[in-house]
Design a protein around this motif. Structure first.
Motif, PDB file in Angstrom:
ATOM      1  N   UNK A 170       0.517  -0.964  -0.063  1.00 20.03           N
ATOM      2  CA  UNK A 170       0.446   0.545   0.117  1.00 20.03           C
ATOM      3  C   UNK A 170       0.935   1.123  -0.110  1.00 20.03           C
ATOM      4  N   UNK A 171       0.722   2.677  -1.121  1.00 21.83           N
ATOM      5  CA  UNK A 171       1.493   3.640  -1.351  1.00 21.83           C
ATOM      6  C   UNK A 171       0.354   3.949  -0.526  1.00 21.83           C
ATOM      7  N   UNK A 172       1.342   5.588  -0.467  1.00 22.92           N
ATOM      8  CA  UNK A 172       0.538   6.627  -0.282  1.00 22.92           C
ATOM      9  C   UNK A 172       0.624   8.227  -1.153  1.00 22.92           C
ATOM     10  N   UNK A 173      -0.410   8.545  -1.245  1.00 22.93           N
ATOM     11  CA  UNK A 173       0.168   9.718  -2.978  1.00 22.93           C
ATOM     12  C   UNK A 173      -0.016  11.043  -1.565  1.00 22.93           C
ATOM     13  N   UNK A 174       1.040  11.657  -2.504  1.00 21.01           N
ATOM     14  CA  UNK A 174       1.514  13.313  -1.952  1.00 21.01           C
ATOM     15  C   UNK A 174       0.228  13.405  -1.636  1.00 21.01           C
ATOM     16  N   UNK A 175      -1.502  13.776  -2.057  1.00 20.92           N
ATOM     17  CA  UNK A 175      -2.254  14.205  -0.775  1.00 20.92           C
ATOM     18  C   UNK A 175      -2.004  13.393   0.271  1.00 20.92           C
ATOM     19  N   UNK A 176      -1.151  12.960   1.399  1.00 20.07           N
ATOM     20  CA  UNK A 176      -1.586  11.846   2.869  1.00 20.07           C
ATOM     21  C   UNK A 176      -2.270  10.556   2.206  1.00 20.07           C
ATOM     22  N   UNK A 177      -3.414  10.341   1.096  1.00 22.41           N
ATOM     23  CA  UNK A 177      -3.676   9.445   0.402  1.00 22.41           C
ATOM     24  C   UNK A 177      -3.500   7.878   0.366  1.00 22.41           C
ATOM     25  N   UNK A 178      -4.030   6.398   1.201  1.00 17.80           N
ATOM     26  CA  UNK A 178      -3.259   5.807   0.563  1.00 17.80           C
ATOM     27  C   UNK A 178      -4.146   5.197  -0.153  1.00 17.80           C
ATOM     28  N   UNK A 179      -3.607   4.089  -1.598  1.00 12.62           N
ATOM     29  CA  UNK A 179      -3.690   3.404  -2.551  1.00 12.62           C
ATOM     30  C   UNK A 179      -3.676   1.786  -2.305  1.00 12.62           C
ATOM     31  N   UNK A 180      -4.630   1.256  -2.438  1.00 11.72           N
ATOM     32  CA  UNK A 180      -4.662  -0.133  -2.655  1.00 11.72           C
ATOM     33  C   UNK A 180      -4.057  -0.926  -3.595  1.00 11.72           C
ATOM     34  N   UNK A 181      -3.375  -1.392  -4.384  1.00 11.90           N
ATOM     35  CA  UNK A 181      -2.746  -0.967  -6.344  1.00 11.90           C
ATOM     36  C   UNK A 181      -3.410  -2.661  -6.908  1.00 11.90           C
ATOM     37  N   UNK A 182      -3.646  -4.031  -5.717  1.00 12.47           N
ATOM     38  CA  UNK A 182      -3.936  -5.124  -6.453  1.00 12.47           C
ATOM     39  C   UNK A 182      -5.306  -4.847  -6.730  1.00 12.47           C
ATOM     40  N   UNK A 183      -6.097  -4.653  -5.908  1.00 14.50           N
ATOM     41  CA  UNK A 183      -7.409  -4.390  -6.827  1.00 14.50           C
ATOM     42  C   UNK A 183      -7.924  -4.192  -8.185  1.00 14.50           C
ATOM     43  N   UNK A 184      -7.388  -2.697  -7.592  1.00 17.73           N
ATOM     44  CA  UNK A 184      -7.222  -2.037  -9.032  1.00 17.73           C
ATOM     45  C   UNK A 184      -6.631  -2.802 -10.300  1.00 17.73           C
ATOM     46  N   UNK A 185      -5.173  -3.138 -10.034  1.00 21.74           N
ATOM     47  CA  UNK A 185      -4.397  -3.448 -11.386  1.00 21.74           C
ATOM     48  C   UNK A 185      -5.832  -4.779 -12.071  1.00 21.74           C
TER      49      UNK A 185
END
Length: 562
Positions: A432-447
């Motif tokens: 899980x990574x964090x964008x510059x806006x401070x929001x977390x993103x889980x990449x696997x479901x999107x992929x």
């Protein structure tokens, strides 16, 4: 549960004895030999060849507890070699058949393996320099010709060796195997499993789907991976079903139709390929229309599944990563319910299973018999069972990090549990990574949403420290060939732009991607972009494209790498 005289679960070797006694003349393996020729092995054949090879290993100086490695694509002799190692009192160390020489050396030296079985391989030359000096080697019948010239060959050994009379009787705590993780980062870790784990899980797993001796399975995912080894080799010893081996990637379509599997396990990439191939022949909209016509419904379902070799399949399983909801729904319309399961090398693939009739898309089922599950404060899934590893070989600090003193395994996955005890994987603790806006993103479901578009092979969503994520994409080889003309490329670019909007419409605003980046080079095991189990090596991919991303992410829409 199949038990021994003392009430404990049978060991794999005891289960083999039971198979020989009950089904000795029944065909257990069907091995392609090339050119359409196959060889069938009965249970008596398997036991006899394993006993002879065990005797040979001991004649070559193998001692009880020695580590013996094997590297080969799936074949009958892989499983018989594994059994022979145990019969002789050894510990088996499987290697992926796609490793480069440096990794072969790392694992061979770290595991202190004394011997190596060399089997069916596409590129032995790429691997052989990694075998340490002094390691005795044995060639399988289907090994590369050079290996068969250099080393004693299985068939010759079997012809010239008498079977071992007394096979090794392991204690529950005796080490059975060291399975090196494919590793998305760093040095592969040697996961240690004892005979108690194999015995307990082997006897329990056959009850989950009421497996019977008349089942048929096809073995094609690497046996060096714990999921295939448990689902094919170990389960078969306790069930007595028939296993068909795939000959090659090129012949897989014929191989699966020969097998007509009643039980079929695949990773998401395989299910995605089935879906894409079928969608090219019958687009989903057209299929939906045809399925609404009563007299055509059954015919269409059987024809589409038959083209995949899955018209006899009663249990369809998916694991290793999340499968796209669109693909699950599509197969369900055809009458094939894909049941997601969850496990990992460290718990012998024994964690969670979706039972027939209890499918909830996006969830991986309830805990298996004897498995406890909890969610840690940071959202990490933790499990405890007899399937959990003894630890990492020669890595006590890493073992203490991943395995608590009271037996709970840190999976590295994040998840949630519903009221029925079903588990949902929501991402990786470290992915899980964090964008510059401070929001977390889980990449696997999107992929998983992205790769539902026919023509796309793999997707890697990245965005650490960026305003919005972007997706790096790999095309299928077929699509790469089709796009050689300018008009085809222009049309596919339009399809990608529509797909980008479609995917973005289904996810939260902070997860929405600005750009699809089409990478010109394929991500392969050989170039270290994916693992042998087809998982993305995210850190390697991100590092490789770091400079390009700075430019590409400035463009909204679709960008083709020059």
């Amino acid at each position: 549960m199949t038990t021994d005289n003392n009430g404990g679960a049978l060991t794999p070797l005891q289960a083999l004895q039971e198979r020989v006694q009950q089904q000795g003349n029944a065909v257990a393996f069907v091995q392609p030999l090339g050119g359409g020729e196959v060889r069938e092995y009965t249970w008596k054949d398997i036991e006899l060849e394993a006993r002879k090879m065990a005797a040979y290993l001991q004649s070559q100086g193998m001692q009880q507890g020695d580590h013996i490695a094997l590297v080969s694509k799936n074949c009958a002799e892989w499983i018989m070699a594994d059994l022979a190692i145990w019969m002789a009192g050894g510990v088996s160390v499987p290697l992926y058949p796609t490793l480069v020489a440096d990794t072969v050396r790392l694992i061979m030296e770290h595991s202190e393996s004394k011997m190596l079985f060399v089997g069916k391989l596409d590129d032995w030359d790429m691997m052989k320099d990694g075998v340490p000096d002094g390691v005795k080697q044995i060639a399988f019948s289907l090994a590369p010709e050079q290996a068969k010239k250099d080393f004693p060959v299985w068939t010759d050994i079997i012809a010239d060796t008498a079977p071992i009379e007394e096979i090794f009787t392991p204690k529950p705590a005796d080490l059975a195997t060291i399975v090196y993780t494919s590793g998305t980062t760093g040095m592969p870790k040697g996961v240690m499993h004892d005979f108690q784990a194999l015995s307990t899980i082997g006897s329990k797993m056959i009850k989950v789907y009421d497996l019977q001796p008349n089942e048929r399975m096809i073995s094609y995912l690497p046996l060096s991976h714990v999921a295939e080894r448990l689902a094919v080799e170990i389960a078969q010893l306790y069930v007595g079903n028939k296993v068909f081996f795939a000959e090659s990637l090129e012949t897989f379509g014929e191989d699966i139709k020969r097998a007509q599997p009643t039980v079929f396990f695949a990773v998401p990439r395989i299910w995605s390929k089935f879906y894409q191939k079928a969608s090219e022949a019958v687009p989903p909209k057209k299929l939906n229309t045809l399925l609404k016509i009563p007299f055509l419904n059954k015919v269409i379902k059987k024809k589409v599944l038959g083209a995949m070799g899955l018209d006899e399949c009663r249990i369809a399983l998916s694991g290793a990563a999340a499968l796209s909801p669109e693909i699950i729904t599509w197969f369900k319309k055809l009458g094939l319910e894909i049941l997601e399961v969850y496990g990992m090398t460290e718990n012998l693939a024994w964690s969670h299973t979706t039972e027939v009739g209890d499918q909830m898309i996006g969830w991986v089922g309830t805990p298996n018999d004897g498995v406890e599950c909890r969610i840690a404060e940071n959202g990490e899934i933790m499990v405890r069972s007899l399937g959990n590893m003894k630890g990492y070989y020669k890595m006590p600090e890493k073992t203490a990090e991943d395995l608590t003193e009271d037996g709970w395994l840190h999976t590295g996955d994040k998840g949630e549990i519903d009221a029925k005890g079903r588990l949902k994987i929501t991402g990786r603790v470290k992915e899980i990574f964090k964008t510059e806006k401070g929001k977390y993103v889980a990449p696997v479901p999107i992929e998983n949403h992205i790769v539902t578009l026919p023509g796309l092979e793999l997707a890697c969503v990245i965005g650490e420290g960026m305003g919005q994520p972007v997706a790096l994409l790999n095309l299928t080889p077929e699509e790469q060939g089709r796009l050689s003309s300018g008009s085809a490329k222009e049309h596919f670019t339009q399809e990608l732009e529509k797909h980008l909007k479609h995917v973005n419409d289904q996810i939260d605003p902070h997860e929405r991607m600005t750009t699809f980046i089409i990478c010109k080079d394929a991500w392969t095991v050989e170039n270290n972009m994916i693992t042998p189990t087809l998982k993305l090596k995210r850190n390697v991919i991100e590092e490789h494209y770091a400079e390009g991303i700075k430019q590409w992410s400035k463009t909204k829409g679709v960008v083709w790498e020059a």
